[in-house]
Design a protein around this motif. Structure first.
Motif, PDB file in Angstrom:
ATOM      1  N   ALA A  12       2.870  -5.400  12.533  1.00  0.00           N
ATOM      2  CA  ALA A  12       2.477  -4.071  12.820  1.00  0.00           C
ATOM      3  C   ALA A  12       2.192  -3.394  11.593  1.00  0.00           C
ATOM      4  CB  ALA A  12       3.180  -3.558  13.759  1.00  0.00           C
ATOM      5  N   ARG A  13       0.809  -3.381  11.420  1.00  0.00           N
ATOM      6  CA  ARG A  13       0.321  -2.589   9.853  1.00  0.00           C
ATOM      7  C   ARG A  13       0.558  -0.989  10.063  1.00  0.00           C
ATOM      8  NH1 ARG A  13      -4.016  -0.230   7.228  1.00  0.00           N
ATOM      9  NH2 ARG A  13      -3.743  -0.666   5.123  1.00  0.00           N
ATOM     10  N   ASN A  14       1.380  -0.374   9.156  1.00  0.00           N
ATOM     11  CA  ASN A  14       1.274   0.879   9.007  1.00  0.00           C
ATOM     12  C   ASN A  14       0.289   1.524   8.284  1.00  0.00           C
ATOM     13  OD1 ASN A  14       2.343   3.658   8.548  1.00  0.00           O
ATOM     14  ND2 ASN A  14       4.335   3.142   8.095  1.00  0.00           N
ATOM     15  N   THR A  15      -0.481   2.389   9.117  1.00  0.00           N
ATOM     16  CA  THR A  15      -1.926   3.091   8.714  1.00  0.00           C
ATOM     17  C   THR A  15      -1.361   4.306   7.721  1.00  0.00           C
ATOM     18  OG1 THR A  15      -2.098   4.060  10.710  1.00  0.00           O
ATOM     19  CG2 THR A  15      -3.276   1.951  10.398  1.00  0.00           C
ATOM     20  N   GLY A  16      -0.236   5.030   8.074  1.00  0.00           N
ATOM     21  CA  GLY A  16       0.206   6.279   7.639  1.00  0.00           C
ATOM     22  C   GLY A  16      -0.074   7.295   8.634  1.00  0.00           C
ATOM     23  N   LYS A  17      -0.712   6.944   9.863  1.00  0.00           N
ATOM     24  CA  LYS A  17      -0.709   7.769  10.872  1.00  0.00           C
ATOM     25  C   LYS A  17      -0.278   7.220  11.978  1.00  0.00           C
ATOM     26  CE  LYS A  17      -4.893   9.931   8.915  1.00  0.00           C
ATOM     27  NZ  LYS A  17      -6.169  10.274   9.427  1.00  0.00           N
ATOM     28  N   GLY A  18       0.236   5.754  12.106  1.00  0.00           N
ATOM     29  CA  GLY A  18       0.778   5.174  13.233  1.00  0.00           C
ATOM     30  C   GLY A  18       0.540   3.603  12.823  1.00  0.00           C
ATOM     31  N   PHE A  19       0.983   2.805  13.868  1.00  0.00           N
ATOM     32  CA  PHE A  19       1.086   1.313  13.617  1.00  0.00           C
ATOM     33  C   PHE A  19       0.128   0.548  14.344  1.00  0.00           C
ATOM     34  CE2 PHE A  19       5.290   2.699  12.609  1.00  0.00           C
ATOM     35  CZ  PHE A  19       5.453   1.850  11.428  1.00  0.00           C
ATOM     36  N   THR A  20      -0.767  -0.421  13.812  1.00  0.00           N
ATOM     37  CA  THR A  20      -1.837  -1.213  14.490  1.00  0.00           C
ATOM     38  C   THR A  20      -1.252  -2.814  14.365  1.00  0.00           C
ATOM     39  OG1 THR A  20      -3.395   0.221  13.728  1.00  0.00           O
ATOM     40  CG2 THR A  20      -3.914  -1.866  14.265  1.00  0.00           C
ATOM     41  N   ASP A  21      -1.421  -3.367  15.705  1.00  0.00           N
ATOM     42  CA  ASP A  21      -1.089  -4.711  15.881  1.00  0.00           C
ATOM     43  C   ASP A  21      -2.141  -5.427  15.101  1.00  0.00           C
ATOM     44  OD1 ASP A  21      -0.433  -7.388  16.607  1.00  0.00           O
ATOM     45  OD2 ASP A  21      -0.159  -7.049  18.611  1.00  0.00           O
ATOM     46  N   ASP A  72       0.726  -1.351   0.069  1.00  0.00           N
ATOM     47  CA  ASP A  72      -0.132   0.100  -0.218  1.00  0.00           C
ATOM     48  C   ASP A  72       0.806   1.257  -0.130  1.00  0.00           C
ATOM     49  OD1 ASP A  72       1.232   0.107   2.620  1.00  0.00           O
ATOM     50  OD2 ASP A  72      -1.075   0.130   3.569  1.00  0.00           O
ATOM     51  N   GLY A  73       2.049   1.116   0.030  1.00  0.00           N
ATOM     52  CA  GLY A  73       3.030   2.226  -0.166  1.00  0.00           C
ATOM     53  C   GLY A  73       3.543   2.688   1.352  1.00  0.00           C
ATOM     54  N   TRP A  74       2.901   2.081   2.410  1.00  0.00           N
ATOM     55  CA  TRP A  74       3.624   2.284   3.818  1.00  0.00           C
ATOM     56  C   TRP A  74       4.262   1.224   4.341  1.00  0.00           C
ATOM     57  CZ3 TRP A  74       3.070   7.297   5.401  1.00  0.00           C
ATOM     58  CH2 TRP A  74       2.160   8.058   4.808  1.00  0.00           C
ATOM     59  N   LYS A  75       5.588   1.346   4.843  1.00  0.00           N
ATOM     60  CA  LYS A  75       6.397   0.278   5.513  1.00  0.00           C
ATOM     61  C   LYS A  75       5.984  -0.419   6.761  1.00  0.00           C
ATOM     62  CE  LYS A  75      10.400   1.118   2.678  1.00  0.00           C
ATOM     63  NZ  LYS A  75       9.989   0.150   1.671  1.00  0.00           N
ATOM     64  N   ASP A  76       5.474  -1.460   6.777  1.00  0.00           N
ATOM     65  CA  ASP A  76       5.007  -2.158   7.936  1.00  0.00           C
ATOM     66  C   ASP A  76       6.242  -2.642   8.800  1.00  0.00           C
ATOM     67  OD1 ASP A  76       2.172  -1.770   7.048  1.00  0.00           O
ATOM     68  OD2 ASP A  76       2.702  -3.060   5.401  1.00  0.00           O
ATOM     69  N   VAL A  84      15.302  -4.156  -4.559  1.00  0.00           N
ATOM     70  CA  VAL A  84      14.588  -3.111  -3.830  1.00  0.00           C
ATOM     71  C   VAL A  84      13.190  -3.263  -4.223  1.00  0.00           C
ATOM     72  CG1 VAL A  84      14.424  -0.758  -3.292  1.00  0.00           C
ATOM     73  CG2 VAL A  84      16.527  -1.649  -4.101  1.00  0.00           C
ATOM     74  N   HIS A  85      12.227  -3.373  -3.383  1.00  0.00           N
ATOM     75  CA  HIS A  85      10.772  -3.374  -3.269  1.00  0.00           C
ATOM     76  C   HIS A  85      10.229  -2.100  -2.954  1.00  0.00           C
ATOM     77  CE1 HIS A  85       6.712  -4.562  -1.692  1.00  0.00           C
ATOM     78  NE2 HIS A  85       6.615  -5.291  -2.750  1.00  0.00           N
ATOM     79  N   PHE A  86       9.140  -1.717  -3.759  1.00  0.00           N
ATOM     80  CA  PHE A  86       8.376  -0.835  -3.565  1.00  0.00           C
ATOM     81  C   PHE A  86       6.829  -1.022  -3.706  1.00  0.00           C
ATOM     82  CE2 PHE A  86      12.247   1.165  -4.734  1.00  0.00           C
ATOM     83  CZ  PHE A  86      12.433   2.338  -3.831  1.00  0.00           C
ATOM     84  N   GLY A  87       6.039  -0.857  -2.610  1.00  0.00           N
ATOM     85  CA  GLY A  87       4.625  -0.925  -2.826  1.00  0.00           C
ATOM     86  C   GLY A  87       3.945   0.295  -3.315  1.00  0.00           C
ATOM     87  N   LEU A  88       3.180   0.224  -4.351  1.00  0.00           N
ATOM     88  CA  LEU A  88       2.559   1.510  -5.048  1.00  0.00           C
ATOM     89  C   LEU A  88       1.229   1.958  -4.922  1.00  0.00           C
ATOM     90  CD1 LEU A  88       4.435   0.786  -8.493  1.00  0.00           C
ATOM     91  CD2 LEU A  88       5.255   2.029  -6.617  1.00  0.00           C
ATOM     92  N   GLY A  89       0.645   1.004  -3.991  1.00  0.00           N
ATOM     93  CA  GLY A  89      -0.792   1.330  -3.774  1.00  0.00           C
ATOM     94  C   GLY A  89      -1.671   0.963  -5.119  1.00  0.00           C
ATOM     95  N   LYS A  90      -2.603   1.810  -5.380  1.00  0.00           N
ATOM     96  CA  LYS A  90      -3.434   1.840  -6.553  1.00  0.00           C
ATOM     97  C   LYS A  90      -2.878   2.455  -7.889  1.00  0.00           C
ATOM     98  CE  LYS A  90      -6.483   0.279  -3.825  1.00  0.00           C
ATOM     99  NZ  LYS A  90      -6.617  -1.315  -3.857  1.00  0.00           N
ATOM    100  N   GLU A  91      -1.569   2.788  -7.402  1.00  0.00           N
ATOM    101  CA  GLU A  91      -0.836   3.584  -8.856  1.00  0.00           C
ATOM    102  C   GLU A  91      -0.080   2.617  -9.664  1.00  0.00           C
ATOM    103  OE1 GLU A  91      -1.215   6.487  -9.252  1.00  0.00           O
ATOM    104  OE2 GLU A  91      -1.752   7.266  -7.287  1.00  0.00           O
ATOM    105  N   LYS A  92      -0.494   2.536 -10.934  1.00  0.00           N
ATOM    106  CA  LYS A  92      -0.232   1.496 -11.935  1.00  0.00           C
ATOM    107  C   LYS A  92       1.312   2.040 -12.560  1.00  0.00           C
ATOM    108  CE  LYS A  92      -4.886  -0.095 -13.013  1.00  0.00           C
ATOM    109  NZ  LYS A  92      -5.730  -0.219 -14.063  1.00  0.00           N
TER     110      LYS A  92
END
Length: 217
Positions: free
Chosen positions: A61-70, A29-33, A169-177
């Motif tokens: 821990a998932r990175n929501t972009g505003k913090g981490f959630t277990d 999703d573009g955010w590093k967990d 090197v890996h990058f998550g791009l979310g919805k971007e193609k």
């Protein structure tokens, strides 16, 4: 700024003993967990501290972009098993664009976690090959820019305790193609730019031997 508490990481890790630790984008999703292999160093710790455990389940821990959630409870059965976790390496073992993990345990087996997340997010995996720089391109600095913003990474196999991860090197791009721009600063000092790079591919990039030819469309 010290953000352990405000990010949510403090509360979920305070009673645990982390060994292998790795930031990686498991859902693209573009955010590093954050993935942590855990296990206390004392096998008698429960006798003196009943609230602690020698064998501990892993933490995701998932990175929501505003913090981490277990989200360990939703991450699969492996995250419910107590191990004496030590080493942790991350890489795309089956080249499907989703990062997998390998965990070693103290006096126990090695475990392979196959990433089967169902997210339909896009990704980009870059294999850099040095020519004037070292062959593995260790130390190369990479930035990827999409319509959603920019991400940065440094080529390295170093990851965590007694471990070496995938050098790609890996990058998550979310919805971007599409990655509008990929920029590489090679250890040799050469700067290389690729434009309009399609998502969902493993792309091998060779370091230019001629610095004047470093811009690639």
């Amino acid at each position: 700024m010290y953000a352990t508490s405000s990010s949510g990481l403090g509360q979920m890790t305070v009673s645990h003993s982390g060994w292998g630790v790795r930031l990686f984008d498991y859902d693209n999703d573009g955010w590093k967990d954050l993935l942590i292999a855990q296990g206390h160093d004392l096998d008698t710790i429960e006798k003196t501290y009943p609230n602690l455990r020698y064998r501990e389940p892993m933490l995701l821990a998932r990175n929501t972009g505003k913090g981490f959630t277990d989200i360990s409870a939703q991450a699969g059965s492996a995250f419910q098993q107590p191990w004496v976790g030590r080493g942790l390496a991350v890489g795309d073992l089956d080249n499907d664009g989703r990062l997998d993990a390998v965990i070693t345990t103290n006096d126990g087996p090695m475990h392979i976690l196959h990433n089967e997340s169902a997210d339909q997010n896009h990704w980009l995996l870059l294999k850099l090959v040095g020519h004037r720089s070292n062959r593995d391109a260790i130390g190369a600095e990479v930035s990827v820019t999409t319509a959603s913003g920019s991400q940065y990474a440094t080529v390295s196999t170093a990851s965590s305790y007694l471990s070496a991860s995938d050098k790609r090197v890996h990058f998550g791009l979310g919805k971007e193609k599409l990655a509008q721009k990929v920029e590489i600063r090679w250890p040799s000092g050469i700067k290389q730019t690729l434009k309009d790079v399609a998502a969902d591919q493993i792309l091998e990039i060779n370091e230019p031997t001629n610095p004047l030819a470093a811009d690639t469309k």
